[in-house]
Design a protein around this motif. Structure first.
Motif, short mmCIF file in Angstrom:
data_model
loop_
_atom_site.label_atom_id
_atom_site.label_comp_id
_atom_site.label_asym_id
_atom_site.label_seq_id
_atom_site.Cartn_x
_atom_site.Cartn_y
_atom_site.Cartn_z
N GLY A 94 0.96 1.35 5.61
CA GLY A 94 -0.38 1.79 5.99
C GLY A 94 -0.90 1.27 7.31
O GLY A 94 -2.11 1.28 7.53
N THR B 76 0.85 -1.18 0.00
CA THR B 76 0.00 0.00 0.00
C THR B 76 0.89 1.23 0.00
O THR B 76 1.95 1.23 0.61
CB THR B 76 -0.89 0.07 1.25
OG1 THR B 76 -0.06 0.31 2.40
CG2 THR B 76 -1.69 -1.20 1.45
N GLY B 77 0.47 2.26 -0.70
CA GLY B 77 1.21 3.53 -0.67
C GLY B 77 1.06 4.29 -1.96
O GLY B 77 1.28 3.74 -3.04
N GLU C 36 2.97 6.60 -2.82
CA GLU C 36 4.31 6.95 -3.31
C GLU C 36 4.96 5.82 -4.10
O GLU C 36 6.04 6.00 -4.65
CB GLU C 36 5.21 7.34 -2.12
CG GLU C 36 5.72 6.20 -1.23
CD GLU C 36 4.71 5.69 -0.19
OE1 GLU C 36 3.49 5.74 -0.45
OE2 GLU C 36 5.15 5.20 0.87
N ASP D 18 -3.17 5.96 6.65
CA ASP D 18 -3.02 4.56 7.05
C ASP D 18 -4.39 3.93 7.28
O ASP D 18 -4.98 4.05 8.36
CB ASP D 18 -2.14 4.48 8.31
CG ASP D 18 -0.71 4.94 8.02
OD1 ASP D 18 -0.25 4.70 6.88
OD2 ASP D 18 -0.07 5.51 8.91
N ASP E 164 -3.45 4.44 -1.32
CA ASP E 164 -3.88 4.80 0.04
C ASP E 164 -5.28 5.39 -0.01
O ASP E 164 -5.47 6.62 0.09
CB ASP E 164 -2.91 5.84 0.64
CG ASP E 164 -1.59 5.22 1.06
OD1 ASP E 164 -1.59 4.07 1.53
OD2 ASP E 164 -0.55 5.89 0.89
MG MG Z 1 2.13 4.32 3.51
#
Ligand code: MG
Ligand code: AMP
Length: 426
Positions: free
Chosen positions: A271, A200-201, A203, A278, A247
């Motif tokens: 997250g 997850t993310g 970025e 998160d 996210d």
């Molecule tokens: Mg994250």
């Protein structure tokens, strides 16, 4: 309810964090939630390496099947070995492996015999060919021999009716050889655990996504999915790689539901902290159950464990070192227990620490170390430079964890520490 389960756990006596678990309590909680897999599948023996045996294997034959020679030499009766001096025997034939010699051997006779040949009638001992003097059709031996020497007895390796391998055994190359020696061509093994995972993310950029553009500012390549994939590959599981999930609460909910419909174990990375992006914890709390979400350890503190339908859920922290530490400490033993019903914790050894290690008491630390041995076999360990949870090179340089428990408040050079090899020690 999740809150009640958390209350039942051993805490780490931190008045500010009463719900934080010790490493041992977290592991115990995980094992308690696992029902080992029962379903099996039938496979050819050569496809069963590292699989878990579903039934006991017992032998319907003796291995070896007959008394046979362990050497190339001459078969005689032990009663004919001279007490003193020497004795001469006439060679009356040859026994080969797979081709028996069928005549009975008398006391003054012997039979030339090859390794693996069935012992001919009237013989029970083999004289190595290097230990006889041969002249024409005769051999002469001295008194240094003993009855029964150089003979492998029927059933010496496996006696008929013995349970050779028990249900739950993780099959090694030696086991596969044993099963084959019993003439068993197919066997039942437990089905492989199915493990689904995603990162997850916002970025994160997947490598090889076809875009060919350089990383934008703030973007990083997703490395956790690849280290996770590699660790899972070592465990003989069915791997379901679900990619990167943004996210965003809806996307995470959808991915978790999909994962639980496919997998016994769901693993995510990132997250799980308490930042605004998160979402793992709130979503799991809503659609499943959280057993714990904080462990008094470093790295890996925000490891989240829970359940979603029939799947176990491990929300690993996002930092790359935390991912590997929490995987080795919690996920790997859980997968092994799910697959085999056996609790196999990592091997812990004692080593002399060559460097000073800084640490605060109160939490369990898994520092990264290089384990080596002195010329007289003494184990020593050095730490691998920077220990930050984002410094993945510290893992790559390391071949072990240095385990520093909650009460430890630092180590001086020369002190003995506990280490846990996670790769080849060499
Ligand atoms: Mg994250
Ligand atoms: P998070 O737990 O999501 O706040 O992530 C903690 C740190 O780990 C952040 O610096 C993230 O950028 C980094 N991180 C999270 N996921 C990954 C990943 N899949 N690969 C590499 N780094 C990551």
């Amino acid at each position: 309810m999740p809150e009640r389960i958390i209350e039942k756990q051993t805490s780490c006596n931190d008045s500010r964090e009463p719900d934080i678990l010790s490493v041992d309590a977290a592991r115990k909680n995980i094992f308690e939630q696992i029902t080992p897999l029962q379903n099996s599948e039938k496979l050819p023996v050569k496809d069963t390496l590292n699989r878990v045996l579903a039934d006991d294997i017992s032998s319907s034959i003796n291995v070896p099947g007959h008394n046979n020679s362990a050497m190339d030499g001459y078969a005689i009766s032990g009663d004919a070995i001279p007490q003193t001096g020497t004795k001469t025997f006439t060679v009356i034939g040859t026994a080969y492996a797979g081709k028996m010699f069928s005549e009975k051997c008398q006391h003054d006779q012997c039979i030339r015999i090859m390794t693996g040949s069935v012992m001919p009638e009237g013989t029970d001992s083999v004289i190595m060919q290097e230990h006889v003097h041969r002249a024409g059709n005769n051999i002469t031996i001295d008194s240094s021999h003993t009855t029964g020497q150089n003979v492998r007895l029927a059933g010496e390796d496996i006696a008929i009716g013995t349970v050779v391998l028990s249900k739950g055994k993780l099959l090694t190359p030696a086991d596969i050889g044993i099963i084959s020696s019993l003439g068993i061509g197919e066997l039942n093994v437990i089905r492989r655990p199915r493990v689904a995972f995603f990162s997850t993310g916002d970025e994160l950029r997947s490598i090889g996504d076809g875009s060919n553009r350089p990383l934008s500012s703030g973007e990083i390549y997703d490395s956790n999915r690849y280290s996770l994939y590699a660790m899972l590959q070592q465990l003989n599981v069915d791997i379901i790689d679900m990619g990167v999930v943004r996210d965003d609460e809806t996307s995470i909910r959808k991915a978790l539901v999909e994962a639980s419909s496919m997998a016994d174990i769901i693993i995510t990375s990132g997250g799980v902290s308490v930042g605004e992006a998160d979402f793992i914890k709130p979503v799991l709390e809503d659609i499943g159950q959280i057993n714990f979400w904080k462990i008094a350890m470093k790295p890996g503190r925000p490891l989240t464990f829970g359940q979603l339908d029939n799947s176990l859920f491990f929300g690993l922290p996002g930092n790359p070192v935390s991912v590997m530490v929490t995987f080795y400490q919690f996920v790997q033993p859980a997968i092994r227990y799910l697959a085999s019903g056996k609790i196999q914790l990592p091997l812990n050894l004692k080593a002399i620490c060559s460097t000073k290690l800084r640490k605060r008491s109160g939490r369990f630390e898994f520092q990264r170390g290089i384990l080596s041995h002195t010329s007289d076999g003494l184990l020593t360990v050095d730490k691998t430079g920077q220990q930050g949870s984002g410094v993945l090179t510290s893992m790559s340089l390391a071949n072990c964890f240095i385990l520093l428990d909650e009460v430890n408040a630092g180590v001086e050079p020369g002190e003995t520490v506990t280490v846990q090899p996670f790769d080849s020690i060499i």
